[in-house]
Motif scaffolding. Sequence first.
Motif, PDB file in Angstrom:
ATOM      1  N   SER A 197      41.101  73.506  15.621  1.00  0.00           N
ATOM      2  CA  SER A 197      42.538  73.698  15.794  1.00  0.00           C
ATOM      3  C   SER A 197      42.773  74.659  16.950  1.00  0.00           C
ATOM      4  CB  SER A 197      43.165  74.253  14.507  1.00  0.00           C
ATOM      5  OG  SER A 197      42.596  75.508  14.198  1.00  0.00           O
ATOM      6  N   VAL A 198      44.038  74.872  17.264  1.00  0.00           N
ATOM      7  CA  VAL A 198      44.416  75.848  18.272  1.00  0.00           C
ATOM      8  C   VAL A 198      44.146  77.224  17.665  1.00  0.00           C
ATOM      9  CG1 VAL A 198      46.353  76.826  19.562  1.00  0.00           C
ATOM     10  CG2 VAL A 198      46.108  74.338  19.366  1.00  0.00           C
ATOM     11  N   GLN A 199      43.243  77.969  18.299  1.00  0.00           N
ATOM     12  CA  GLN A 199      42.794  79.262  17.779  1.00  0.00           C
ATOM     13  C   GLN A 199      43.426  80.420  18.564  1.00  0.00           C
ATOM     14  OE1 GLN A 199      40.358  79.577  15.195  1.00  0.00           O
ATOM     15  NE2 GLN A 199      40.615  77.387  14.901  1.00  0.00           N
ATOM     16  N   ALA A 228      45.381  69.755  29.436  1.00  0.00           N
ATOM     17  CA  ALA A 228      44.823  69.972  28.097  1.00  0.00           C
ATOM     18  C   ALA A 228      43.602  69.065  27.938  1.00  0.00           C
ATOM     19  CB  ALA A 228      45.858  69.662  27.022  1.00  0.00           C
ATOM     20  N   VAL A 229      42.473  69.672  27.587  1.00  0.00           N
ATOM     21  CA  VAL A 229      41.227  68.933  27.423  1.00  0.00           C
ATOM     22  C   VAL A 229      40.841  68.991  25.941  1.00  0.00           C
ATOM     23  CG1 VAL A 229      38.816  68.710  28.124  1.00  0.00           C
ATOM     24  CG2 VAL A 229      40.519  69.580  29.750  1.00  0.00           C
ATOM     25  N   LEU A 230      40.899  67.845  25.288  1.00  0.00           N
ATOM     26  CA  LEU A 230      40.563  67.766  23.869  1.00  0.00           C
ATOM     27  C   LEU A 230      39.099  67.384  23.774  1.00  0.00           C
ATOM     28  CD1 LEU A 230      43.801  65.947  22.700  1.00  0.00           C
ATOM     29  CD2 LEU A 230      43.412  68.378  23.059  1.00  0.00           C
ATOM     30  N   ASN A 231      38.267  68.365  23.473  1.00  0.00           N
ATOM     31  CA  ASN A 231      36.819  68.214  23.496  1.00  0.00           C
ATOM     32  C   ASN A 231      36.275  67.890  22.099  1.00  0.00           C
ATOM     33  OD1 ASN A 231      34.214  68.225  24.569  1.00  0.00           O
ATOM     34  ND2 ASN A 231      34.008  70.432  24.435  1.00  0.00           N
ATOM     35  N   ASP A 240      33.314  63.350  19.859  1.00  0.00           N
ATOM     36  CA  ASP A 240      32.197  62.690  19.185  1.00  0.00           C
ATOM     37  C   ASP A 240      32.110  63.071  17.707  1.00  0.00           C
ATOM     38  OD1 ASP A 240      29.784  65.108  19.324  1.00  0.00           O
ATOM     39  OD2 ASP A 240      31.459  65.197  20.715  1.00  0.00           O
ATOM     40  N   LEU A 241      32.808  64.113  17.297  1.00  0.00           N
ATOM     41  CA  LEU A 241      32.749  64.548  15.907  1.00  0.00           C
ATOM     42  C   LEU A 241      33.655  63.666  15.031  1.00  0.00           C
ATOM     43  CD1 LEU A 241      32.810  68.423  16.394  1.00  0.00           C
ATOM     44  CD2 LEU A 241      30.834  66.941  15.992  1.00  0.00           C
ATOM     45  N   PRO A 242      33.196  63.324  13.830  1.00  0.00           N
ATOM     46  CA  PRO A 242      33.973  62.417  12.982  1.00  0.00           C
ATOM     47  C   PRO A 242      35.322  62.981  12.543  1.00  0.00           C
ATOM     48  CG  PRO A 242      32.049  63.262  11.804  1.00  0.00           C
ATOM     49  CD  PRO A 242      31.932  63.728  13.218  1.00  0.00           C
ATOM     50  N   ASN A 243      35.461  64.298  12.505  1.00  0.00           N
ATOM     51  CA  ASN A 243      36.727  64.882  12.070  1.00  0.00           C
ATOM     52  C   ASN A 243      37.641  65.285  13.241  1.00  0.00           C
ATOM     53  OD1 ASN A 243      34.854  66.906  12.715  1.00  0.00           O
ATOM     54  ND2 ASN A 243      35.788  68.388  11.333  1.00  0.00           N
ATOM     55  N   ALA A 244      37.356  64.779  14.433  1.00  0.00           N
ATOM     56  CA  ALA A 244      38.223  65.040  15.586  1.00  0.00           C
ATOM     57  C   ALA A 244      39.592  64.416  15.325  1.00  0.00           C
ATOM     58  CB  ALA A 244      37.610  64.464  16.859  1.00  0.00           C
ATOM     59  N   ASP A 245      40.641  65.209  15.521  1.00  0.00           N
ATOM     60  CA  ASP A 245      42.009  64.755  15.230  1.00  0.00           C
ATOM     61  C   ASP A 245      42.917  65.176  16.391  1.00  0.00           C
ATOM     62  OD1 ASP A 245      44.508  64.131  14.230  1.00  0.00           O
ATOM     63  OD2 ASP A 245      44.198  65.130  12.288  1.00  0.00           O
ATOM     64  N   LYS A 289      46.693  65.968  15.640  1.00  0.00           N
ATOM     65  CA  LYS A 289      46.883  67.296  15.040  1.00  0.00           C
ATOM     66  C   LYS A 289      46.865  68.367  16.131  1.00  0.00           C
ATOM     67  CE  LYS A 289      44.129  70.610  12.814  1.00  0.00           C
ATOM     68  NZ  LYS A 289      42.806  70.921  12.475  1.00  0.00           N
ATOM     69  N   ILE A 290      45.894  68.268  17.037  1.00  0.00           N
ATOM     70  CA  ILE A 290      45.781  69.250  18.120  1.00  0.00           C
ATOM     71  C   ILE A 290      47.015  69.191  19.013  1.00  0.00           C
ATOM     72  CG2 ILE A 290      44.446  69.961  20.151  1.00  0.00           C
ATOM     73  CD1 ILE A 290      43.074  70.516  17.407  1.00  0.00           C
ATOM     74  N   LYS A 291      47.482  68.003  19.339  1.00  0.00           N
ATOM     75  CA  LYS A 291      48.666  67.860  20.186  1.00  0.00           C
ATOM     76  C   LYS A 291      49.893  68.471  19.513  1.00  0.00           C
ATOM     77  CE  LYS A 291      46.996  63.705  22.518  1.00  0.00           C
ATOM     78  NZ  LYS A 291      47.206  62.257  22.691  1.00  0.00           N
ATOM     79  N   ARG A 292      50.027  68.295  18.193  1.00  0.00           N
ATOM     80  CA  ARG A 292      51.143  68.906  17.464  1.00  0.00           C
ATOM     81  C   ARG A 292      51.040  70.434  17.492  1.00  0.00           C
ATOM     82  NH1 ARG A 292      49.953  64.655  13.984  1.00  0.00           N
ATOM     83  NH2 ARG A 292      48.862  66.039  12.535  1.00  0.00           N
TER      84      ARG A 292
END
Length: 187
Positions: free
Chosen positions: A99-101, A120-123, A126-131, A134-137
């Motif tokens: 999440s945004v930390q 914005a770089v959503l890194n 490859d992880l199964p729980n990448a969302d 949610k990050i964009k919100r």
Amino acid sequence: MVKKTKKIIKEVWQRPPVVVVLGHVDHGKSSLLEAIKDFKITVLESGGITQHIGAYEVEYKGKKITFIDTPGHEAFSAMRARGASVADIALLVVDAAQSVQAQTKEAIMAIKKAEIPMIAVLNKMDLPNADTEKIKRELAKNDILVESMGGTIPSQEVSAKERTGIDELLEIITLVAEMQELAADVD
């Protein structure tokens, strides 16, 4: 009496962009640079965590890009602010599986203070729980509205580990740099 004036013509040249990489500790900033070009950054750092500012240059489709890697740990906030103040473009790296930390928010403030364009770089896609949604919100709650949500900030999904989305990110960087018309006085 005719007054003569001398025309002064300044010669300018298009210069490569300086791109600062910012974000929370362990969200993959240095790994992203390693995926762009094999820099071997993380193996040189204590615990694999960046503790200093590093500069790296790459060439993409005949155009040079200079990257500034900054530490993500909370103890290095002054370094992040300094990195943003000398850059033309900022990459805000966020772990799409987290999440945004705190340091993500601090990086956003440094970018806004420097008044430079952001990508914005959503890194860690490859992880199964990448969302990504949610990050964009969460980014929107911090006044960062990406293009896919009706905003003006470009975003790119990447996996530094799998080296996916890297070419698309470099393309966005070169487009943002071209729009800025970066120039330097030859003299």
